[in-house]
Motif scaffolding. Structure first.
Motif, short mmCIF file in Angstrom:
data_model
loop_
_atom_site.label_atom_id
_atom_site.label_comp_id
_atom_site.label_asym_id
_atom_site.label_seq_id
_atom_site.Cartn_x
_atom_site.Cartn_y
_atom_site.Cartn_z
N UNK A 1 3.91 9.01 44.58
CA UNK A 1 3.95 7.55 44.60
C UNK A 1 2.67 6.95 45.18
N UNK A 2 1.65 7.78 45.44
CA UNK A 2 0.45 7.32 46.13
C UNK A 2 -0.22 6.15 45.43
N UNK A 3 -0.38 6.22 44.12
CA UNK A 3 -1.03 5.13 43.37
C UNK A 3 -0.17 3.88 43.41
N UNK A 4 1.14 4.02 43.24
CA UNK A 4 2.06 2.87 43.29
C UNK A 4 2.02 2.20 44.66
N UNK A 5 1.94 3.02 45.72
CA UNK A 5 1.90 2.45 47.07
C UNK A 5 0.61 1.65 47.27
N UNK A 6 -0.51 2.20 46.81
CA UNK A 6 -1.79 1.49 46.93
C UNK A 6 -1.77 0.18 46.16
N UNK A 7 -1.22 0.20 44.95
CA UNK A 7 -1.13 -1.02 44.15
C UNK A 7 -0.26 -2.06 44.85
N UNK A 8 0.85 -1.61 45.44
CA UNK A 8 1.75 -2.55 46.11
C UNK A 8 1.07 -3.20 47.31
N UNK A 9 0.26 -2.43 48.03
CA UNK A 9 -0.40 -2.98 49.21
C UNK A 9 -1.38 -4.10 48.85
N UNK A 10 -1.99 -4.03 47.65
CA UNK A 10 -2.97 -5.05 47.28
C UNK A 10 -2.37 -6.16 46.41
N UNK A 11 -1.26 -5.87 45.75
CA UNK A 11 -0.66 -6.88 44.88
C UNK A 11 0.62 -7.47 45.43
N UNK A 12 1.32 -6.69 46.28
CA UNK A 12 2.59 -7.15 46.82
C UNK A 12 3.77 -6.90 45.91
N UNK A 13 3.53 -6.16 44.80
CA UNK A 13 4.61 -5.91 43.85
C UNK A 13 4.75 -4.40 43.61
#
Length: 208
Positions: free
Chosen positions: A52-64
């Motif tokens: 889930x590393x990529x998903x976690x990074x995306x969530x941290x910058x997008x909030x989704x």
């Protein structure tokens, strides 16, 4: 009958991973104790954070969160008990581990039974459990079990995954997590009432 939901979060990066191995052993110890004390089935899920590393990074910058990350977060927040295991880097939990729990709203783990564990190359890193992981879950107001489990390289031995010392700690921690899960409002399954400590002490004084 609604099953107990036990979710393990593993922040191991390699495959196979000693972090995942420790998580699996903690899960099995907890499952065994729950099945021993309650007729309710036990549903187990392991969340591998490296997937889930990529998903976690995306969530941290997008909030989704993406679908996979949302499913993992819902599993953790909806669990009856959580097992959280991380490798130790630079005397603390991994950045991936911390980032995952940063994604979760800090009110979602209030009073949640949590068992913490960590792995590292040497036992010198074991203090990370007390100065990093335990304060993290204390901030989240989770109910962290007394026994934290650290597994160093020597605990596994030469391919031996049944080190007596490690096995004792895993069993003790699993027993403590199972006890907390059973004490939850909808967790009583053994039919045994929880006797307050004060009442037990009073009975002991009378019998002396």
């Amino acid at each position: 009958m609604e099953p107990f939901k036990i979710v393990a979060v593993s922040a191991g990066l390699s495959q196979p991973s000693s972090t995942r191995l420790l998580a699996d052993r903690l899960v099995e110890a907890t499952r065994h104790l729950l099945e021993e004390r309650s007729p309710r089935p036990v549903d187990v899920r392991v969340v591998e954070l490296r997937e889930l590393a990529v998903d976690i990074a995306h969530n941290l910058v997008t909030g989704f969160p993406g679908p996979a990350l949302r499913s993992a977060v819902e599993a953790v927040t909806g669990a009856d008990g959580v097992i959280a295991v991380t490798p130790v880097f630079s005397a603390s939990y991994s950045g991936l581990f911390k980032s995952f729990f940063d994604v979760i709203d800090n009110t979602e783990l209030v009073a949640k039974p949590v068992l913490i564990g960590a792995t590292g190359g040497t036992a010198r890193h074991s203090l990370a459990l007390e100065h990093a992981l335990r304060p993290l879950f204390a901030y989240l107001c989770s109910h962290v079990v007394r026994t934290a489990v650290f597994a160093a390289s020597e605990d596994w031995g030469a391919g031996d995954t049944q080190s007596d010392s490690l096995n004792v700690r895993v069993t003790r921690a699993g027993r403590e997590l199972a006890a907390l899960v059973l004490q939850q409002p909808d967790g009583a399954g053994s039919g045994d009432a929880v006797v307050p400590f004060e009442e037990q002490l009073a009975k002991l004084r009378i019998s002396q």
